[in-house]
Motif scaffolding. Structure first.
Motif, mmCIF file in Angstrom:
data_model
loop_
_atom_site.group_PDB
_atom_site.id
_atom_site.type_symbol
_atom_site.label_atom_id
_atom_site.label_comp_id
_atom_site.label_asym_id
_atom_site.label_seq_id
_atom_site.Cartn_x
_atom_site.Cartn_y
_atom_site.Cartn_z
ATOM 1 N N LEU A 12 22.091 31.477 36.745
ATOM 2 C CA LEU A 12 23.749 31.151 36.636
ATOM 3 C C LEU A 12 24.265 32.496 36.341
ATOM 4 N N ILE A 13 23.925 33.319 35.622
ATOM 5 C CA ILE A 13 24.594 34.746 35.140
ATOM 6 C C ILE A 13 24.495 35.621 36.419
ATOM 7 N N VAL A 14 23.431 35.377 37.321
ATOM 8 C CA VAL A 14 23.565 36.322 38.609
ATOM 9 C C VAL A 14 24.579 35.644 39.468
ATOM 10 N N TYR A 15 24.816 34.145 39.339
ATOM 11 C CA TYR A 15 25.572 33.836 40.447
ATOM 12 C C TYR A 15 27.171 33.915 39.890
ATOM 13 N N VAL A 16 27.280 34.051 38.527
ATOM 14 C CA VAL A 16 28.729 34.165 37.975
ATOM 15 C C VAL A 16 29.073 35.770 38.364
ATOM 16 N N HIS A 17 28.326 36.829 38.348
ATOM 17 C CA HIS A 17 28.330 38.019 38.729
ATOM 18 C C HIS A 17 28.533 38.251 40.201
ATOM 19 N N LEU A 18 28.097 37.363 41.018
ATOM 20 C CA LEU A 18 28.082 37.737 42.553
ATOM 21 C C LEU A 18 29.340 36.767 43.188
ATOM 22 N N ASN A 19 29.887 36.191 42.059
ATOM 23 C CA ASN A 19 31.049 35.295 42.585
ATOM 24 C C ASN A 19 32.041 36.122 43.494
ATOM 25 N N PRO A 20 32.555 37.409 43.288
ATOM 26 C CA PRO A 20 33.346 37.981 44.231
ATOM 27 C C PRO A 20 32.813 38.086 45.661
ATOM 28 N N ARG A 21 31.638 38.299 45.742
ATOM 29 C CA ARG A 21 30.820 38.564 47.297
ATOM 30 C C ARG A 21 31.136 37.145 47.755
ATOM 31 N N HIS A 22 30.739 35.926 47.044
ATOM 32 C CA HIS A 22 30.720 34.685 47.592
ATOM 33 C C HIS A 22 32.131 34.134 48.028
ATOM 34 N N HIS A 23 33.056 34.470 47.547
ATOM 35 C CA HIS A 23 34.180 33.980 47.771
ATOM 36 C C HIS A 23 35.179 35.045 48.853
ATOM 37 N N PHE A 24 35.216 36.229 48.512
ATOM 38 C CA PHE A 24 35.919 37.196 49.170
ATOM 39 C C PHE A 24 35.065 38.402 49.770
ATOM 40 N N ASP A 25 33.832 38.222 49.737
ATOM 41 C CA ASP A 25 32.757 39.323 50.447
ATOM 42 C C ASP A 25 33.139 40.780 49.670
ATOM 43 N N LEU A 26 33.145 40.748 48.498
ATOM 44 C CA LEU A 26 33.746 41.878 47.708
ATOM 45 C C LEU A 26 32.395 42.380 47.058
ATOM 46 N N ASP A 27 32.634 43.599 46.873
ATOM 47 C CA ASP A 27 31.378 44.539 46.212
ATOM 48 C C ASP A 27 31.459 43.864 44.586
ATOM 49 N N PHE A 28 30.431 43.339 44.292
ATOM 50 C CA PHE A 28 30.421 42.627 42.971
ATOM 51 C C PHE A 28 30.231 43.666 42.012
ATOM 52 N N THR A 29 29.713 44.931 42.216
ATOM 53 C CA THR A 29 29.175 45.983 41.299
ATOM 54 C C THR A 29 30.519 46.474 40.851
ATOM 55 N N ASP A 30 31.408 46.528 41.466
ATOM 56 C CA ASP A 30 32.768 47.334 41.013
ATOM 57 C C ASP A 30 34.126 46.409 40.716
ATOM 58 N N PHE A 31 33.491 45.025 41.012
ATOM 59 C CA PHE A 31 34.751 43.944 40.502
ATOM 60 C C PHE A 31 35.262 44.180 39.054
ATOM 61 N N LYS A 32 36.602 44.354 38.871
ATOM 62 C CA LYS A 32 36.997 44.638 37.834
ATOM 63 C C LYS A 32 36.798 43.433 36.529
ATOM 64 N N PHE A 33 37.070 42.389 37.095
ATOM 65 C CA PHE A 33 36.823 41.253 36.033
ATOM 66 C C PHE A 33 35.886 40.298 36.054
ATOM 67 N N SER A 34 34.689 40.959 35.824
ATOM 68 C CA SER A 34 33.364 40.557 35.760
ATOM 69 C C SER A 34 32.596 41.109 34.577
ATOM 70 N N SER A 35 31.856 40.604 33.790
ATOM 71 C CA SER A 35 30.941 41.044 32.907
ATOM 72 C C SER A 35 29.823 41.840 33.540
ATOM 73 N N PHE A 36 29.779 42.031 34.853
ATOM 74 C CA PHE A 36 28.652 42.808 35.210
ATOM 75 C C PHE A 36 28.887 44.103 34.759
ATOM 76 N N GLN A 37 30.235 44.452 35.012
ATOM 77 C CA GLN A 37 30.485 46.150 34.574
ATOM 78 C C GLN A 37 29.921 46.453 33.085
ATOM 79 N N ALA A 38 29.910 45.499 32.184
ATOM 80 C CA ALA A 38 29.537 45.678 30.742
ATOM 81 C C ALA A 38 27.855 46.337 30.846
#
Length: 183
Positions: A115-141
């Motif tokens: 689930l944690i991975v799924y949540v972080h990958l959400n920008p890629r699933h929905h908009f094919d965005l790079d999840f690693t630099d998506f500003k409004f995800s906890s992945f940045q933390a």
């Protein structure tokens, strides 16, 4: 439909979207305000392990730290305060979110990791965005050493360290495609 009770010391996937799929965030300022309200209303009541704010929905992975009635009321206060501010800013009235936020109790660590991975990958699933630099995800933390309210150490322990966390996120959908679906 009876809603899942939010039990103390349990983990949950909390999510919701805009009514009829409409946007609940129109800009970065809205997303920052939502996070500010989340901290204001739920600090010490929950621990956040992961989050992602998309334009028309959000995901939170949390641990409940207090009694059900208190945390449920705090979530209600969060959503009401955010909706009132959003409606005022956008000159609109009525419901912003679908009725009742969704919650799924997580009963095993494998599900929690996926689930944690799924949540972080959400920008890629929905908009094919790079999840690693998506500003409004906890992945940045997890990529930073800056102070955060995210339970960084707990999540890193859950994944067996930073390198394994990154490895799991880079496995595309293989890590997720076992027996779990989240929406």
């Amino acid at each position: 439909m009876k809603l899942e009770a939010l039990q103390k010391d349990c983990y949950y996937h909390i999510y919701n979207r805009g009514i009829n799929g409409t946007n609940i965030f129109k800009n970065d300022v809205n997303k920052l305000y939502f996070l500010k309200q989340l901290a204001k209303h739920l600090e010490n009541k929950i621990s956040v392990l992961a989050y992602c704010l998309m334009n028309n929905h959000f995901h939170l992975v949390i641990r409940v730290n207090t009694e059900e009635k208190e945390v449920t009321q705090a979530f209600s206060n969060l959503f009401n305060s955010y909706a009132k501010a959003f409606n005022k800013q956008n000159n609109r009235t009525g419901s912003l979110f679908e009725k009742h936020f969704k919650r799924i109790k997580l009963n095993d660590e494998n599900y929690l990791r996926r689930l944690i991975v799924y949540v972080h990958l959400n920008p890629r699933h929905h908009f094919d965005l790079d999840f690693t630099d998506f500003k409004f995800s906890s992945f940045q933390a997890f990529l930073s050493n800056r102070e955060t309210k995210i339970e960084r150490d707990e999540v890193l322990d859950l994944f067996g360290g930073f390198q394994n966390l990154i490895f799991c996120h880079n496995q595309k959908n293989e890590f997720l495609n076992e027996t779990y679906t989240f929406e």
